[in-house]
Design an enzyme around this catalytic site. Structure first.
Site, PDB file in Angstrom:
ATOM      1  CG  HIS A 196      48.957  32.565  33.975  1.00 20.62           C
ATOM      2  ND1 HIS A 196      48.747  31.871  34.159  1.00 20.62           N
ATOM      3  CD2 HIS A 196      48.521  34.370  34.602  1.00 20.62           C
ATOM      4  CE1 HIS A 196      47.395  32.003  34.833  1.00 20.62           C
ATOM      5  NE2 HIS A 196      46.936  33.363  34.880  1.00 20.62           N
ATOM      6  CD  GLU A 247      46.800  35.115  38.731  1.00 20.53           C
ATOM      7  OE1 GLU A 247      46.515  35.656  38.151  1.00 20.53           O
ATOM      8  OE2 GLU A 247      47.886  34.546  37.789  1.00 20.53           O
ATOM      9  CG  ASN A 251      45.410  37.129  31.897  1.00 21.21           C
ATOM     10  OD1 ASN A 251      45.778  36.821  30.833  1.00 21.21           O
ATOM     11  ND2 ASN A 251      46.183  35.865  32.798  1.00 21.21           N
ATOM     12  CB  SER A 304      38.104  32.700  41.507  1.00 20.26           C
ATOM     13  OG  SER A 304      38.373  30.672  40.509  1.00 20.26           O
ATOM     14  CE  LYS A 326      43.281  33.112  32.626  1.00 22.59           C
ATOM     15  NZ  LYS A 326      43.081  32.227  33.464  1.00 22.59           N
ATOM     16  N   GLY A 356      41.005  30.229  37.737  1.00 19.76           N
ATOM     17  CA  GLY A 356      39.336  29.910  37.197  1.00 19.76           C
ATOM     18  C   GLY A 356      38.969  28.826  37.523  1.00 19.76           C
ATOM     19  CD  GLU A 359      45.575  29.587  33.020  1.00 24.54           C
ATOM     20  OE1 GLU A 359      45.508  30.873  31.923  1.00 24.54           O
ATOM     21  OE2 GLU A 359      44.887  29.914  33.595  1.00 24.54           O
TER      22      GLU A 359
HETATM   23  P1  PGA Z   1      40.523  33.813  36.593  1.00 24.60           P
HETATM   24  O1  PGA Z   1      41.921  33.996  35.963  1.00 24.60           O
HETATM   25  O2  PGA Z   1      40.272  35.173  36.980  1.00 24.60           O
HETATM   26  O3  PGA Z   1      39.764  33.859  35.270  1.00 24.60           O
HETATM   27  O4  PGA Z   1      40.750  32.823  37.890  1.00 24.60           O
HETATM   28  C1  PGA Z   1      43.013  34.919  36.691  1.00 24.60           C
HETATM   29  C2  PGA Z   1      44.398  34.531  35.888  1.00 24.60           C
HETATM   30  O5  PGA Z   1      44.434  33.129  36.006  1.00 24.60           O
HETATM   31  O6  PGA Z   1      44.914  35.421  35.760  1.00 24.60           O
END
Ligand code: PGA
Length: 237
Positions: free
Chosen positions: A95, A164, A12, A202, A14, A170, A97
């Site tokens: 997601h 997740e 991803n 992460s 982003k 993150g 976010e």
């Molecule tokens: P990350 O993000 O690996 O940076 O923690 C994962 C995600 O949001 O899909």
């Protein structure tokens, strides 16, 4: 229980990378010949067509419109139909976010999944609790509620569930192997092992192999570490 022998690793990206950097990264990934997993790359929409001309790796998007129509007066939206038309095969939906910054709710998430299914995209539904919810011991209830949006069109072929935990995204602090296995087992029993289950939050080169080896894990959803070629290579090889 694992539903598939070959793990799936979804990148991803982003809202990251401009055209030349994206081409450089995808070109390096595409040259690898010792990859042990299936890979799906989800770039920003704007870069999907460009990336497509530089790789045969499967591509996905990070979101699609909840509107029922394929076209229409919906400024700033991209329909599942449009994504499919430019060569996407997957789309991440719900997601955390997007739930947080774009106020996505169960209704819109359910509509997006249905739209993805209608055009033949595989929907990757993201679910997961925040830290307060985990500390209150209600993680399973939260995830159950988020999973209730799955439309009747959902099958093993067109739907993947990504667990997740929000507190792990993150932050550099992934969920523990026990926490991951327990939640995946819960989801897998709930749906009688119907869907592929991937973990995100992460994931990095140091923990990827351990997580992917878990009995209940079919793959990974990788954010930050997928933007760094060396890191990502170590995760997928
Ligand atoms: P990350 O993000 O690996 O940076 O923690 C994962 C995600 O949001 O899909």
């Amino acid at each position: 229980m694992k539903t598939h022998n070959k793990p799936l690793v979804i990148a991803n990206w982003k809202m990251n990378l401009i055209k030349n950097d994206a081409i450089e990264l995808i070109s390096k990934i595409s040259k690898l010949d010792d990859i042990s997993v299936d890979v799906v790359i989800c770039p920003p929409d704007l870069l999907i067509e460009t990336i497509k001309t530089h790789t045969s790796i499967t591509l996905g998007a990070q979101n699609c419109s909840a509107q029922a129509e394929d076209f229409g007066a919906y400024t700033g939206e991209t329909s599942a139909h449009m994504l499919k038309n430019i060569g996407c095969e997957y789309v991440i939906i719900g997601h955390s976010e997007r739930r947080k910054h774009h106020l996505e709710d169960n209704n819109s998430i359910s509509a997006k999944i249905a739209n993805a299914h209608k055009v033949g995209l595989v929907a990757i539904l993201c679910v997961g609790e925040n830290l307060t919810e985990r500390q209150s011991g209600i993680s399973h209830d939260i995830v159950l509620e988020q999973l209730s949006v799955l439309p009747k069109t959902s099958t093993k072929k067109n739907t993947i569930i990504a667990y997740e935990p929000i507190w792990a995204i993150g932050t550099g602090k992934s969920a523990s192997l026990t926490e991951i296995n327990l939640m995946h087992k819960y989801i897998s029993v709930l749906f009688e092992n119907r869907f592929k289950l991937v973990y995100g939050g992460s994931v990095k080169q140091e923990n990827a192999k351990d997580i992917i080896s878990l009995e209940q894990v079919d793959g990974l959803l990788v954010g930050a570490a997928s933007l760094d070629f060396e890191q990502f290579y170590k995760i997928i090889k």
